[in-house]
Write an enzyme that holds these catalytic residues in place. Sequence first.
Site, PDB file in Angstrom:
ATOM      1  CB  ALA A  11      -0.937  -0.004   1.199  1.00 16.37           C
ATOM      2  CE  LYS A  13       7.402  -1.298  -4.004  1.00 12.09           C
ATOM      3  NZ  LYS A  13       8.023  -2.526  -4.557  1.00 12.09           N
ATOM      4  CG  ASP A  72      13.021  -6.074  -8.676  1.00 15.21           C
ATOM      5  OD1 ASP A  72      12.365  -6.389  -7.667  1.00 15.21           O
ATOM      6  OD2 ASP A  72      14.118  -6.593  -8.951  1.00 15.21           O
ATOM      7  CB  SER A  73      13.504  -0.879  -5.791  1.00 15.68           C
ATOM      8  OG  SER A  73      12.468  -1.209  -4.887  1.00 15.68           O
ATOM      9  CG  PHE A 154       8.370   0.547   2.097  1.00 12.75           C
ATOM     10  CD1 PHE A 154       9.045  -0.183   1.144  1.00 12.75           C
ATOM     11  CD2 PHE A 154       7.707   1.707   1.692  1.00 12.75           C
ATOM     12  CE1 PHE A 154       9.077   0.226  -0.192  1.00 12.75           C
ATOM     13  CE2 PHE A 154       7.727   2.122   0.367  1.00 12.75           C
ATOM     14  CZ  PHE A 154       8.420   1.379  -0.573  1.00 12.75           C
ATOM     15  N   GLY A 155      10.908  -1.274   4.258  1.00 11.51           N
ATOM     16  CA  GLY A 155      12.131  -1.983   3.897  1.00 11.51           C
ATOM     17  C   GLY A 155      13.337  -1.506   4.690  1.00 11.51           C
ATOM     18  CE  LYS A 178      11.413   6.313   0.697  1.00  8.63           C
ATOM     19  NZ  LYS A 178      10.537   5.191   1.072  1.00  8.63           N
ATOM     20  CG  HIS A 183      15.430   3.941  -4.993  1.00  8.75           C
ATOM     21  ND1 HIS A 183      15.191   4.468  -3.742  1.00  8.75           N
ATOM     22  CD2 HIS A 183      14.913   2.678  -4.954  1.00  8.75           C
ATOM     23  CE1 HIS A 183      14.570   3.578  -2.984  1.00  8.75           C
ATOM     24  NE2 HIS A 183      14.382   2.487  -3.696  1.00  8.75           N
ATOM     25  NE  ARG A 184       9.248   2.175  -5.503  1.00  8.28           N
ATOM     26  CZ  ARG A 184       9.830   1.885  -4.338  1.00  8.28           C
ATOM     27  NH1 ARG A 184       9.874   2.778  -3.379  1.00  8.28           N
ATOM     28  NH2 ARG A 184      10.369   0.707  -4.142  1.00  8.28           N
TER      29      ARG A 184
END
Length: 201
Positions: A11, A13, A72-73, A154-155, A178, A183-184
């Site tokens: 959610a 993401k 994909d990260s 997250f992560g 952020k 990166h995203r």
Amino acid sequence: MTRVFVASRNAKKIQEMERILGPLVPGVSVIGLDDVAFFEEPVEDAPTFEGNALIKARAGFLATGLPSVADDSGLCVDALNGMPGVLSARWGGRPKSDERNNALLLDQLADVPDAGRTAHFTCAVAFVHEGGEVVVEGRMDGRVIREVRGSGGFGYDVLFEASDRPGLTTAELSREDKDAISHRGRALREIGPRIAEVLGS
């Protein structure tokens, strides 16, 4: 309202993608795996971020018929020869667990001095639609700290300080800060105009 399918159940993401794509694609509605009829998710067995993003986006487009985005990260740590890399989400084993992943990473870097804890996040975003497909990559450089800090993101965000925002983990940044450096965020801002062009036509 224009719908875009994101091949994810995360959610946070999905919300992140909607925030970043919103200004680029007015009226966009980002829907995830829980918003469409069930389909068998493909195995992400490519050796690269780009390959895995394409696997997911192609499967999403075939299953839903909607323009589909997938990413994909992962975190690439220099002292670990670029790992966990494409294995980031399942670094600590299955079932996936952010807490276990972070604990394992800290253990593996316990004897690495601060100067050697450099790392970067990479994100490949794939967009697949009836007219073709495109993939872009974004990167965020920084380092892995020695303790978990922050409650956002997250992560591995709780362990990562970006070079552009030293002193704070990416889990301590505001969403706007952020998004601006992640990166995203960088990958989505690059691919956003292409998505807007396709949806507008």
